[in-house]
Scaffold this motif. Structure first.
Motif, PDB file in Angstrom:
ATOM      1  N   GLY A  51      -9.007   1.264  18.253  1.00 34.17           N
ATOM      2  CA  GLY A  51      -8.909   2.716  18.354  1.00 34.17           C
ATOM      3  C   GLY A  51     -10.164   3.335  18.928  1.00 34.17           C
ATOM      4  O   GLY A  51     -10.104   4.279  19.719  1.00 34.17           O
ATOM      5  N   SER A 101       2.712  -0.690  25.376  1.00 32.39           N
ATOM      6  CA  SER A 101       3.532  -0.396  24.203  1.00 32.39           C
ATOM      7  C   SER A 101       4.969  -0.859  24.405  1.00 32.39           C
ATOM      8  O   SER A 101       5.634  -1.275  23.453  1.00 32.39           O
ATOM      9  CB  SER A 101       3.487   1.101  23.882  1.00 32.39           C
ATOM     10  OG  SER A 101       3.820   1.880  25.013  1.00 32.39           O
ATOM     11  N   MET A 155      -3.063   0.098  19.946  1.00 31.66           N
ATOM     12  CA  MET A 155      -2.551   1.222  19.182  1.00 31.66           C
ATOM     13  C   MET A 155      -1.222   0.899  18.516  1.00 31.66           C
ATOM     14  O   MET A 155      -0.759   1.631  17.644  1.00 31.66           O
ATOM     15  CB  MET A 155      -2.421   2.457  20.079  1.00 31.66           C
ATOM     16  CG  MET A 155      -3.749   2.938  20.646  1.00 31.66           C
ATOM     17  SD  MET A 155      -5.026   3.180  19.374  1.00 31.66           S
ATOM     18  CE  MET A 155      -4.362   4.592  18.520  1.00 31.66           C
ATOM     19  N   HIS A 156      -0.604  -0.187  18.935  1.00 33.39           N
ATOM     20  CA  HIS A 156       0.608  -0.670  18.275  1.00 33.39           C
ATOM     21  C   HIS A 156       0.261  -1.594  17.113  1.00 33.39           C
ATOM     22  O   HIS A 156       0.777  -1.436  15.998  1.00 33.39           O
ATOM     23  CB  HIS A 156       1.479  -1.420  19.290  1.00 33.39           C
ATOM     24  CG  HIS A 156       2.634  -2.149  18.683  1.00 33.39           C
ATOM     25  ND1 HIS A 156       2.607  -3.509  18.435  1.00 33.39           N
ATOM     26  CD2 HIS A 156       3.842  -1.721  18.257  1.00 33.39           C
ATOM     27  CE1 HIS A 156       3.755  -3.872  17.889  1.00 33.39           C
ATOM     28  NE2 HIS A 156       4.523  -2.816  17.773  1.00 33.39           N
ATOM     29  N   PRO A 159      -2.581  -0.224  13.593  1.00 33.63           N
ATOM     30  CA  PRO A 159      -2.057   0.406  12.376  1.00 33.63           C
ATOM     31  C   PRO A 159      -1.162  -0.507  11.567  1.00 33.63           C
ATOM     32  O   PRO A 159      -1.136  -0.428  10.336  1.00 33.63           O
ATOM     33  CB  PRO A 159      -1.291   1.630  12.908  1.00 33.63           C
ATOM     34  CG  PRO A 159      -1.065   1.380  14.348  1.00 33.63           C
ATOM     35  CD  PRO A 159      -2.195   0.515  14.801  1.00 33.63           C
ATOM     36  N   GLU A 179      -8.098   6.828  12.918  1.00 34.32           N
ATOM     37  CA  GLU A 179      -8.147   8.030  13.754  1.00 34.32           C
ATOM     38  C   GLU A 179      -9.583   8.536  13.863  1.00 34.32           C
ATOM     39  O   GLU A 179      -9.999   9.014  14.924  1.00 34.32           O
ATOM     40  CB  GLU A 179      -7.243   9.116  13.163  1.00 34.32           C
ATOM     41  CG  GLU A 179      -7.364  10.485  13.812  1.00 34.32           C
ATOM     42  CD  GLU A 179      -6.797  10.553  15.214  1.00 34.32           C
ATOM     43  OE1 GLU A 179      -7.095  11.533  15.925  1.00 34.32           O
ATOM     44  OE2 GLU A 179      -6.048   9.627  15.614  1.00 34.32           O
ATOM     45  N   VAL A 306       5.160  11.753  16.290  1.00 35.28           N
ATOM     46  CA  VAL A 306       4.290  11.528  17.454  1.00 35.28           C
ATOM     47  C   VAL A 306       4.736  12.372  18.648  1.00 35.28           C
ATOM     48  O   VAL A 306       3.917  12.732  19.501  1.00 35.28           O
ATOM     49  CB  VAL A 306       4.226  10.029  17.836  1.00 35.28           C
ATOM     50  CG1 VAL A 306       3.560   9.224  16.734  1.00 35.28           C
ATOM     51  CG2 VAL A 306       5.596   9.463  18.158  1.00 35.28           C
ATOM     52  N   GLN A 309       3.379  15.730  17.879  1.00 38.28           N
ATOM     53  CA  GLN A 309       1.925  15.607  17.991  1.00 38.28           C
ATOM     54  C   GLN A 309       1.457  15.954  19.400  1.00 38.28           C
ATOM     55  O   GLN A 309       0.405  16.572  19.587  1.00 38.28           O
ATOM     56  CB  GLN A 309       1.521  14.166  17.637  1.00 38.28           C
ATOM     57  CG  GLN A 309       0.042  13.864  17.667  1.00 38.28           C
ATOM     58  CD  GLN A 309      -0.236  12.377  17.545  1.00 38.28           C
ATOM     59  OE1 GLN A 309       0.073  11.603  18.451  1.00 38.28           O
ATOM     60  NE2 GLN A 309      -0.794  11.960  16.415  1.00 38.28           N
ATOM     61  N   TRP A 415      -0.331   8.819  13.053  1.00 40.39           N
ATOM     62  CA  TRP A 415      -0.507   7.363  13.141  1.00 40.39           C
ATOM     63  C   TRP A 415      -0.311   6.690  11.785  1.00 40.39           C
ATOM     64  O   TRP A 415       0.205   5.571  11.696  1.00 40.39           O
ATOM     65  CB  TRP A 415      -1.894   7.040  13.688  1.00 40.39           C
ATOM     66  CG  TRP A 415      -2.062   7.392  15.133  1.00 40.39           C
ATOM     67  CD1 TRP A 415      -2.759   8.442  15.652  1.00 40.39           C
ATOM     68  CD2 TRP A 415      -1.494   6.716  16.254  1.00 40.39           C
ATOM     69  NE1 TRP A 415      -2.663   8.459  17.019  1.00 40.39           N
ATOM     70  CE2 TRP A 415      -1.908   7.394  17.424  1.00 40.39           C
ATOM     71  CE3 TRP A 415      -0.685   5.578  16.391  1.00 40.39           C
ATOM     72  CZ2 TRP A 415      -1.526   7.001  18.700  1.00 40.39           C
ATOM     73  CZ3 TRP A 415      -0.306   5.178  17.668  1.00 40.39           C
ATOM     74  CH2 TRP A 415      -0.726   5.887  18.802  1.00 40.39           C
ATOM     75  N   SER A 419       2.956   3.836  10.756  1.00 39.22           N
ATOM     76  CA  SER A 419       2.612   2.491  10.290  1.00 39.22           C
ATOM     77  C   SER A 419       3.208   2.196   8.917  1.00 39.22           C
ATOM     78  O   SER A 419       3.248   1.045   8.496  1.00 39.22           O
ATOM     79  CB  SER A 419       1.093   2.320  10.243  1.00 39.22           C
ATOM     80  OG  SER A 419       0.528   3.139   9.252  1.00 39.22           O
ATOM     81  N   VAL A 435       5.033   4.282  19.491  1.00 36.29           N
ATOM     82  CA  VAL A 435       3.838   4.354  20.332  1.00 36.29           C
ATOM     83  C   VAL A 435       4.215   4.702  21.766  1.00 36.29           C
ATOM     84  O   VAL A 435       3.527   5.487  22.440  1.00 36.29           O
ATOM     85  CB  VAL A 435       3.051   3.023  20.275  1.00 36.29           C
ATOM     86  CG1 VAL A 435       1.902   3.021  21.273  1.00 36.29           C
ATOM     87  CG2 VAL A 435       2.520   2.778  18.871  1.00 36.29           C
ATOM     88  N   ASN A 438       4.824   8.304  21.951  1.00 36.67           N
ATOM     89  CA  ASN A 438       3.554   9.021  21.914  1.00 36.67           C
ATOM     90  C   ASN A 438       2.941   9.130  23.306  1.00 36.67           C
ATOM     91  O   ASN A 438       2.592  10.232  23.770  1.00 36.67           O
ATOM     92  CB  ASN A 438       2.595   8.315  20.962  1.00 36.67           C
ATOM     93  CG  ASN A 438       1.214   8.941  20.927  1.00 36.67           C
ATOM     94  OD1 ASN A 438       0.351   8.612  21.723  1.00 36.67           O
ATOM     95  ND2 ASN A 438       1.005   9.858  20.004  1.00 36.67           N
TER      96      ASN A 438
END
Length: 495
Positions: A51, A101, A155-156, A159, A179, A306, A309, A415, A419, A435, A438
């Motif tokens: 991250g 992703s 990022m997959h 988490p 994060e 997401v 987001q 996030w 998860s 993801v 996102n």
């Protein structure tokens, strides 16, 4: 309660209620977990570097594009980039993240969480080196794309690994702390960009600076144990001997919990295995199952969070940050990189607040409170561009309110929730879809903003984002569950 074992290591054990671990359905409850705080640090730290590298890329690229396009400090003969070429440099990692992703959907359960993070670190390293050493524009774009694949994989997997290995009592804090690492990476990127923006070929140093972190992440992930839940999932799907895999999972969980209580660790492994058997995990999940039953509900929760987001305008609001500060007369922040550092510090502080309170207040209160603030901030920004154009302080207040509330809510909690909510059998594929949504939503907002701004105006556009924020509040109220203090198995049973 906390106690010490014979080696003086602090162990945290929640006192179970009389019937907590004796339900008719086998469930690993939070009350059954014992852990050492010191043993939980590295299984969080090395995945979280994925991250940090993602955040660093965002921060460094803002300075790198300035350096790369400068006729005096670029150090290249191809510095005169068109808008399309500049867009490829900035968004190259985003395209790669989309591919990464999407690729994770098919390879995640085969590789496992740990090995996926090792592959991500290698992709990060090759991408950073290619970008830094690029002799021409094409090689640079290839490097940005490879770095982006690392982002998509990290990022997959990060988490998932943290969620599956962290004790339930501090899982929310640790995933939210990831994060924090993303924001910390952004701040480091802004600082490095500010240091090298006027140095000859400074953009090369900006990208090369991430390579030691890539190496540390890769070595660290090779050293860490595999996720015990993933090992047991593989065993119940007929991949390997069940008894041998169970012993391996027990050893891994002992390392992750600090080898504090072997009997209790063995009991946790048995409960996870019983839960897998109870819900029929022995068969490999098919593609259609991702959109059925509990996983469909988890998909709605995760992808919805997401999606909102991004479509509440997060990329667009930050795009206007430098302009807003300049209009307010803050001469010290007139330089874009310094404005970015200021906002990065605010994001870091507010993310730290979220990390400290997420396991005390819960996920829903932070989401509801934070998104309410986001909606107010967006309507304030809209009013600045439509009604109060001379009152620049309104825009500054709105910007700071937006950034602070985003980092209390959508930033870390989005996030965290994706998860947690997916069933183990489908967690790898489900999280890869989330993801992908996102990054795709990010791309949609980024690319659609300018045309929409020309079409309907800045004020109306921010008001539209505000309406979407209100819609996201309704979504959170009606759909998103509270997962504070629950094990992953308890969350799955609750859906």
């Amino acid at each position: 309660m906390a106690s010490k074992d014979e080696r003086g290591v602090e162990i945290h054990v929640s006192a179970p209620a009389p019937d907590d671990c004796e339900a008719s359905r086998p469930l690993l409850t939070a009350a059954c977990e014992a852990y050492s705080v010191s043993a939980a640090i590295l299984p969080f730290f090395f995945p979280a570097l994925g991250g940090l590298l993602y955040g660093y890329d965002i921060g460094a690229t803002s300075g790198a594009t300035i350096s790369l396009k400068s006729s005096t400090s670029s150090g290249t003969t191809w510095y005169n980039l068109s808008s399309v070429q500049t867009g490829l440099v900035v968004s190259g990692s985003l395209y790669g993240a989309l591919i990464g992703s999407a690729t994770a959907f098919t390879i995640a359960d085969f590789l496992g969480r740990r090995r996926e993070l090792v592959v991500a670190s290698i992709s990060y390293l090759i991408g950073a080196l290619l970008t830094a050493a690029a002799p021409n524009f094409l090689i640079m774009v290839v490097g940005r794309f490879l770095y982006g694949i690392g982002i998509g994989l990290a990022m997959h997997a990060a988490p998932m690994y943290i969620a599956e290995t962290a004790p339930s009592q501090i899982r929310g804090m640790l995933i939210s702390l990831k994060e924090f690492f993303i924001v910390l990476g952004m701040l480091l990127g802004y600082i490095v960009g500010n240091l090298y923006v006027e140095v000859l070929s400074g953009w090369r140093y900006m990208y090369a600076a991430s390579t030691p972190i890539c190496v540390i992440m890769g070595i660290g992930m090779c050293w860490l144990p595999a996720s015990p839940r993933w090992l047991l999932l593989c065993a119940t799907q007929g991949k390997g001997d069940l008894r041998e895999t169970k012993d391996n999972a027990t050893r891994c969980l002992c390392r992750l919990r600090g080898q504090t209580s072997p009997d209790l660790v063995s009991e946790q492994v048995n409960l996870i295995l019983d839960e897998l058997s109870y819900v029929g995990e022995e068969k490999k999940a098919g593609f259609s199952e991702v959109f059925q039953g509990k996983c469909l509900k988890a998909m709605i929760i995760g992808c919805g969070l997401v999606f909102f987001q991004q479509v509440t305008g997060q990329p667009s609001v930050l795009y206007y940050a430098a302009t807003i500060f300049q209009s307010a007369g803050f001469s010290g922040a007139s330089d874009a990189t310094r404005v970015s550092i200021l906002l990065g510090l605010l994001k870091l502080i507010m993310t730290g607040v979220a990390v400290l309170v997420v396991d005390k207040l819960g996920r829903r209160p932070l989401l509801i409170g934070g998104v309410s603030g986001i909606a107010v901030a967006l309507f304030l920004l809209s009013s600045y561009y439509t009604l109060f154009s001379g009152a620049s302080y309104v825009a500054v207040i709105a910007l700071l309110l937006y950034v602070g509330c985003y980092q209390l809510s959508f930033g870390p909690i989005g996030w965290l929730m994706i998860s947690e909510v997916f069933p183990l059998k489908l967690r790898g594929r489900g999280l890869s879809v989330a993801v992908l949504v996102n990054f795709a939503s990010n791309a949609l907002v980024t690319f659609a903003f300018s045309p929409l701004e020309d079409l309907i105006g800045t004020g109306v556009l921010f008001a539209s984002f505000g309406v979407i924020a209100v819609a996201s509040l309704v979504f959170i109220f009606c759909i998103v569950p509270e997962t504070k203090g629950l094990t992953l198995e308890e969350i799955e049973a609750k859906l």
